[in-house]
Design a protein around this motif. Structure first.
Motif, PDB file in Angstrom:
ATOM      1  N   ASP A  52       0.783  -1.246   0.000  1.00  0.00           N
ATOM      2  CA  ASP A  52       0.000   0.000   0.000  1.00  0.00           C
ATOM      3  C   ASP A  52       0.812   1.291   0.000  1.00  0.00           C
ATOM      4  O   ASP A  52       0.501   2.233  -0.717  1.00  0.00           O
ATOM      5  CB  ASP A  52      -1.008  -0.009   1.164  1.00  0.00           C
ATOM      6  N   PHE A  53       1.920   1.343   0.785  1.00  0.00           N
ATOM      7  CA  PHE A  53       2.636   2.620   0.834  1.00  0.00           C
ATOM      8  C   PHE A  53       3.276   2.931  -0.521  1.00  0.00           C
ATOM      9  O   PHE A  53       3.490   4.093  -0.874  1.00  0.00           O
ATOM     10  CB  PHE A  53       3.668   2.646   1.980  1.00  0.00           C
ATOM     11  N   MET A  54       3.593   1.885  -1.301  1.00  0.00           N
ATOM     12  CA  MET A  54       4.178   2.101  -2.630  1.00  0.00           C
ATOM     13  C   MET A  54       3.136   2.714  -3.568  1.00  0.00           C
ATOM     14  O   MET A  54       3.423   3.661  -4.303  1.00  0.00           O
ATOM     15  CB  MET A  54       4.692   0.780  -3.210  1.00  0.00           C
ATOM     16  N   ALA A  55       1.912   2.177  -3.522  1.00  0.00           N
ATOM     17  CA  ALA A  55       0.843   2.710  -4.369  1.00  0.00           C
ATOM     18  C   ALA A  55       0.502   4.141  -3.951  1.00  0.00           C
ATOM     19  O   ALA A  55       0.261   5.013  -4.798  1.00  0.00           O
ATOM     20  CB  ALA A  55      -0.387   1.818  -4.262  1.00  0.00           C
ATOM     21  N   GLU A  56       0.540   4.400  -2.645  1.00  0.00           N
ATOM     22  CA  GLU A  56       0.270   5.758  -2.159  1.00  0.00           C
ATOM     23  C   GLU A  56       1.308   6.734  -2.686  1.00  0.00           C
ATOM     24  O   GLU A  56       0.987   7.848  -3.089  1.00  0.00           O
ATOM     25  CB  GLU A  56       0.328   5.752  -0.626  1.00  0.00           C
ATOM     26  N   THR A  57       2.589   6.304  -2.672  1.00  0.00           N
ATOM     27  CA  THR A  57       3.656   7.180  -3.165  1.00  0.00           C
ATOM     28  C   THR A  57       3.443   7.501  -4.644  1.00  0.00           C
ATOM     29  O   THR A  57       3.600   8.648  -5.074  1.00  0.00           O
ATOM     30  CB  THR A  57       5.044   6.506  -2.952  1.00  0.00           C
ATOM     31  N   VAL A  58       3.046   6.480  -5.403  1.00  0.00           N
ATOM     32  CA  VAL A  58       2.783   6.691  -6.836  1.00  0.00           C
ATOM     33  C   VAL A  58       1.623   7.687  -6.991  1.00  0.00           C
ATOM     34  O   VAL A  58       1.669   8.588  -7.841  1.00  0.00           O
ATOM     35  CB  VAL A  58       2.468   5.341  -7.534  1.00  0.00           C
ATOM     36  N   ALA A  59       0.597   7.555  -6.148  1.00  0.00           N
ATOM     37  CA  ALA A  59      -0.564   8.451  -6.224  1.00  0.00           C
ATOM     38  C   ALA A  59      -0.189   9.882  -5.836  1.00  0.00           C
ATOM     39  O   ALA A  59      -0.666  10.849  -6.436  1.00  0.00           O
ATOM     40  CB  ALA A  59      -1.692   7.924  -5.332  1.00  0.00           C
ATOM     41  N   VAL A  60       0.687  10.017  -4.838  1.00  0.00           N
ATOM     42  CA  VAL A  60       1.143  11.349  -4.414  1.00  0.00           C
ATOM     43  C   VAL A  60       1.833  12.055  -5.590  1.00  0.00           C
ATOM     44  O   VAL A  60       1.640  13.250  -5.831  1.00  0.00           O
ATOM     45  CB  VAL A  60       2.121  11.222  -3.206  1.00  0.00           C
ATOM     46  N   LEU A  61       2.622  11.294  -6.350  1.00  0.00           N
ATOM     47  CA  LEU A  61       3.377  11.878  -7.463  1.00  0.00           C
ATOM     48  C   LEU A  61       2.524  12.051  -8.720  1.00  0.00           C
ATOM     49  O   LEU A  61       2.939  12.721  -9.656  1.00  0.00           O
ATOM     50  CB  LEU A  61       4.601  11.005  -7.772  1.00  0.00           C
ATOM     51  N   ASN A  62       1.355  11.417  -8.744  1.00  0.00           N
ATOM     52  CA  ASN A  62       0.495  11.456  -9.942  1.00  0.00           C
ATOM     53  C   ASN A  62      -0.953  11.739  -9.576  1.00  0.00           C
ATOM     54  O   ASN A  62      -1.838  10.894  -9.790  1.00  0.00           O
ATOM     55  CB  ASN A  62       0.582  10.112 -10.689  1.00  0.00           C
ATOM     56  N   PRO A  63      -1.223  12.946  -9.016  1.00  0.00           N
ATOM     57  CA  PRO A  63      -2.582  13.206  -8.524  1.00  0.00           C
ATOM     58  C   PRO A  63      -3.651  13.158  -9.606  1.00  0.00           C
ATOM     59  O   PRO A  63      -4.826  12.944  -9.306  1.00  0.00           O
ATOM     60  CB  PRO A  63      -2.469  14.610  -7.910  1.00  0.00           C
ATOM     61  N   ASP A  64      -3.257  13.344 -10.885  1.00  0.00           N
ATOM     62  CA  ASP A  64      -4.279  13.372 -11.942  1.00  0.00           C
ATOM     63  C   ASP A  64      -4.406  12.056 -12.701  1.00  0.00           C
ATOM     64  O   ASP A  64      -5.131  11.965 -13.685  1.00  0.00           O
ATOM     65  CB  ASP A  64      -3.968  14.509 -12.932  1.00  0.00           C
ATOM     66  N   LYS A  65      -3.658  11.030 -12.267  1.00  0.00           N
ATOM     67  CA  LYS A  65      -3.718   9.751 -12.972  1.00  0.00           C
ATOM     68  C   LYS A  65      -4.481   8.711 -12.151  1.00  0.00           C
ATOM     69  O   LYS A  65      -4.612   8.859 -10.947  1.00  0.00           O
ATOM     70  CB  LYS A  65      -2.299   9.249 -13.252  1.00  0.00           C
ATOM     71  N   LYS A  66      -4.900   7.668 -12.837  1.00  0.00           N
ATOM     72  CA  LYS A  66      -5.573   6.579 -12.127  1.00  0.00           C
ATOM     73  C   LYS A  66      -4.509   5.643 -11.595  1.00  0.00           C
ATOM     74  O   LYS A  66      -3.793   5.005 -12.382  1.00  0.00           O
ATOM     75  CB  LYS A  66      -6.489   5.815 -13.075  1.00  0.00           C
ATOM     76  N   VAL A  67      -4.397   5.567 -10.278  1.00  0.00           N
ATOM     77  CA  VAL A  67      -3.427   4.658  -9.648  1.00  0.00           C
ATOM     78  C   VAL A  67      -4.235   3.540  -8.990  1.00  0.00           C
ATOM     79  O   VAL A  67      -5.116   3.803  -8.158  1.00  0.00           O
ATOM     80  CB  VAL A  67      -2.559   5.404  -8.609  1.00  0.00           C
ATOM     81  N   ILE A  68      -3.952   2.308  -9.390  1.00  0.00           N
ATOM     82  CA  ILE A  68      -4.792   1.188  -8.955  1.00  0.00           C
ATOM     83  C   ILE A  68      -3.933   0.056  -8.389  1.00  0.00           C
ATOM     84  O   ILE A  68      -2.884  -0.276  -8.955  1.00  0.00           O
ATOM     85  CB  ILE A  68      -5.650   0.673 -10.147  1.00  0.00           C
ATOM     86  N   MET A  69      -4.390  -0.502  -7.257  1.00  0.00           N
ATOM     87  CA  MET A  69      -3.745  -1.701  -6.699  1.00  0.00           C
ATOM     88  C   MET A  69      -4.577  -2.916  -7.098  1.00  0.00           C
ATOM     89  O   MET A  69      -5.802  -2.892  -6.939  1.00  0.00           O
ATOM     90  CB  MET A  69      -3.709  -1.643  -5.165  1.00  0.00           C
ATOM     91  N   PRO A  70      -3.961  -4.000  -7.563  1.00  0.00           N
ATOM     92  CA  PRO A  70      -4.748  -5.200  -7.876  1.00  0.00           C
ATOM     93  C   PRO A  70      -5.417  -5.793  -6.637  1.00  0.00           C
ATOM     94  O   PRO A  70      -6.443  -6.443  -6.734  1.00  0.00           O
ATOM     95  CB  PRO A  70      -3.715  -6.171  -8.456  1.00  0.00           C
ATOM     96  N   ASP A  71      -4.825  -5.573  -5.459  1.00  0.00           N
ATOM     97  CA  ASP A  71      -5.431  -6.071  -4.223  1.00  0.00           C
ATOM     98  C   ASP A  71      -5.086  -5.113  -3.085  1.00  0.00           C
ATOM     99  O   ASP A  71      -3.928  -5.036  -2.653  1.00  0.00           O
ATOM    100  CB  ASP A  71      -4.896  -7.479  -3.904  1.00  0.00           C
ATOM    101  N   ARG A  72      -6.094  -4.400  -2.613  1.00  0.00           N
ATOM    102  CA  ARG A  72      -5.840  -3.385  -1.570  1.00  0.00           C
ATOM    103  C   ARG A  72      -5.521  -4.001  -0.218  1.00  0.00           C
ATOM    104  O   ARG A  72      -5.159  -3.310   0.724  1.00  0.00           O
ATOM    105  CB  ARG A  72      -7.050  -2.450  -1.440  1.00  0.00           C
ATOM    106  N   GLY A  73      -5.646  -5.312  -0.143  1.00  0.00           N
ATOM    107  CA  GLY A  73      -5.301  -5.995   1.103  1.00  0.00           C
ATOM    108  C   GLY A  73      -3.797  -6.074   1.326  1.00  0.00           C
ATOM    109  O   GLY A  73      -3.345  -6.482   2.399  1.00  0.00           O
ATOM    110  N   ALA A  74      -3.015  -5.676   0.351  1.00  0.00           N
ATOM    111  CA  ALA A  74      -1.549  -5.735   0.482  1.00  0.00           C
ATOM    112  C   ALA A  74      -1.064  -4.568   1.343  1.00  0.00           C
ATOM    113  O   ALA A  74      -0.547  -3.558   0.852  1.00  0.00           O
ATOM    114  CB  ALA A  74      -0.901  -5.722  -0.897  1.00  0.00           C
TER     115      ALA A  74
END
Ligand code: 13P
Ligand code: SF4
Length: 306
Positions: free
Chosen positions: A62-84
Motif C-alpha cells: 500500500d505505501f508504494m501505491a500511495e507514493t505513486v498516487a502522491v506523485l500522480n494526482p491526476d492519474k488513475k493509480v490502482i492496486m490489484p489487491d488493496r489488502g496488500a
C-alpha cells in the motif's frame, strides 16, 4: 483461464487504456515478467515520476501505491489487491513522531519510504533502503536525525555515520526480514563455506553483521550480477531469487531461509492485474492537501540522492 490468455488480455487492456504496470522485486514471478518496470522502492518512485501513462497499476504494497498516487494526482493509480498492507508502515504513528519532534526541536526528520503519506507530510526528507545512508549524510540540518520506522535500517545507517540517529518507534521492524535468524545464516554459511553473504538492511543487526554486502533489493541484484563471484547466500525475501536468476542466469543463489516470504507482496496475481485494468476498482486516491505536503520530502530525496 490459461495464463497465456490472461497475459494477452493484460497486454491489450494496457494498450487500450494507456496503462503501465509497476512491480516490486518481491512480487510473484509471473507478475514480474509482465511488468513494464520492476525494481525496489527507489526505481518505482522514479518510474512513477517519469511516466506519461494515464493509468498506473501498482503491484506492491500500500505505501508504494500511495507514493505513486502522491506523485500522480491526476492519474488513475490502482492496486490489484488493496489488502496488500505493509505492517511496517503501520508501526509509525503521527503522535510518536510529533512527540519526538517536540523533544528534539533541532532535529531533522528522515522517514523510510515504508510509511504512509500522512506521516511523510511531517518529514524533512524520505529515503529508501538503498539511499538512506547517503541522504542522512547529505541532510544539512546536522545532527540529530529522527528516523523511522525500521530499526534494522536505522542500525545500518547509525553504524556508518557520525550523526546521532534517534529511532522511532524504538521497536519498528519488518516481520518478514526478521524471520531470518542468526542460526539460519550460520548454518547456511557452514553448508556453503566461503560463499559471500548478501542481504537487506531490514534484517536484524546480528544478521546484518554477518553480511558482505548490504543493500536495497535492486542493489543486491546489481551487486550479484556485477561481482566476480559465482555463488551467493541471500538474506532477503525469497521473491528476490527470481530477479537474481533473471539478471545473473549463470550464477547460483542460496536463500538463507526458504520460508522468508512476504505474503502481502504475493497478493497481486495475473488475474487480479487483469481485473484491475478492466474494472478500474481499488483506486488509490490521496487527499490533495496531504499529497501536496507528502510530495515535498519525496522530491528532496530525489534531489539528495543524485
Ligand atoms: P527495497 O526498497 O529495498 O526494494 O525494499 C522495500 C521493501 O519493502 C522491502 O521489504
Ligand atoms: Fe513490508 Fe516487510 Fe513485506 Fe517489505 S517485506 S512489504 S517491509 S512486510
Amino acid at each position: 483461464m490459461e495464463p497465456k490468455k490472461i497475459v494477452d488480455r493484460i497486454e491489450r487492456l494496457k494498450r487500450e487504456k494507456n496503462a503501465i504496470i509497476l512491480a516490486h522485486n518481491y512480487e510473484r514471478p509471473e507478475v514480474v515478467d509482465i511488468a513494464d518496470v520492476v525494481g525496489g522502492s527507489a526505481s518505482l518512485t522514479r518510474a512513477a515520476l517519469d511516466t506519461s501513462a494515464d493509468m498506473i497499476i501498482v503491484c506492491g504494497v500500500d505505501f508504494m501505491a500511495e507514493t505513486v498516487a502522491v506523485l500522480n494526482p491526476d492519474k488513475k493509480v490502482i492496486m490489484p489487491d488493496r489488502g496488500a498492507v505493509c505492517p511496517m508502515a503501520q508501526q509509525l504513528f503521527a503522535e510518536d513522531l510529533l512527540e519526538a519532534k517536540k523533544k528534539n526541536p533541532d532535529a531533522e526528520v528522515l522517514l523510510y519510504m515504508n510509511t504512509y503519506a500522512k506521516a511523510k507530510t511531517l518529514a524533512d526528507c524520505v529515503c529508501t533502503s538503498g539511499n538512506a545512508l547517503r541522504i542522512a549524510e547529505k541532510m544539512d540540518g546536522g545532527s540529530p536525525i529522527i528516523f523511522g520506522p525500521d530499526r534494522g535500517l536505522s542500525y545500518y545507517v547509525s553504524k556508518r555515520t557520525t550523526k546521532e540517529i534517534i529511532t522511532i518507534p524504538e521497536y519498528g521492524y519488518c516481520p518478514v526480514h526478521h524471520q531470518i535468524a542468526l542460526e539460519d545464516l550460520l548454518k547456511a554459511k557452514k553448508e556453503h563455506p566461503g560463499v559471500k553473504v548478501v542481504g537487506h538492511p531490514e534484517c536484524t543487526p546480528e544478521v546484518q553483521d554477518q553480511m558482505d554486502y548490504i543493500g536495497s533489493t535492486s542493489g543486491i541484484v546489481a551487486y550479484c550480477r556485477d561481482a566476480d563471484e559465482a555463488e551467493f547466500l541471500v538474506a532477503a525475501e525469497v521473491g528476490l531469487m527470481h530477479m537474481l536468476k533473471k539478471e545473473a542466469p549463470d550464477k547460483t543463489f542460496y536463500p538463507v531461509s526458504n520460508t522468508t516470504v512476504c505474503t502481502l507482496m504475493k497478493m497481486p496475481t495475473l488475474m487480479k492485474v487483469e481485473e484491475a485494468l478492466e474494472k478500474e476498482k481499488q483506486r488509490i486516491v490521496v487527499p490533495k492537501e496531504i499529497a501536496a505536503e507528502a510530495r515535498r520530502p519525496i522530491e528532496r530525496m530525489l534531489e539528495l540522492s543524485l
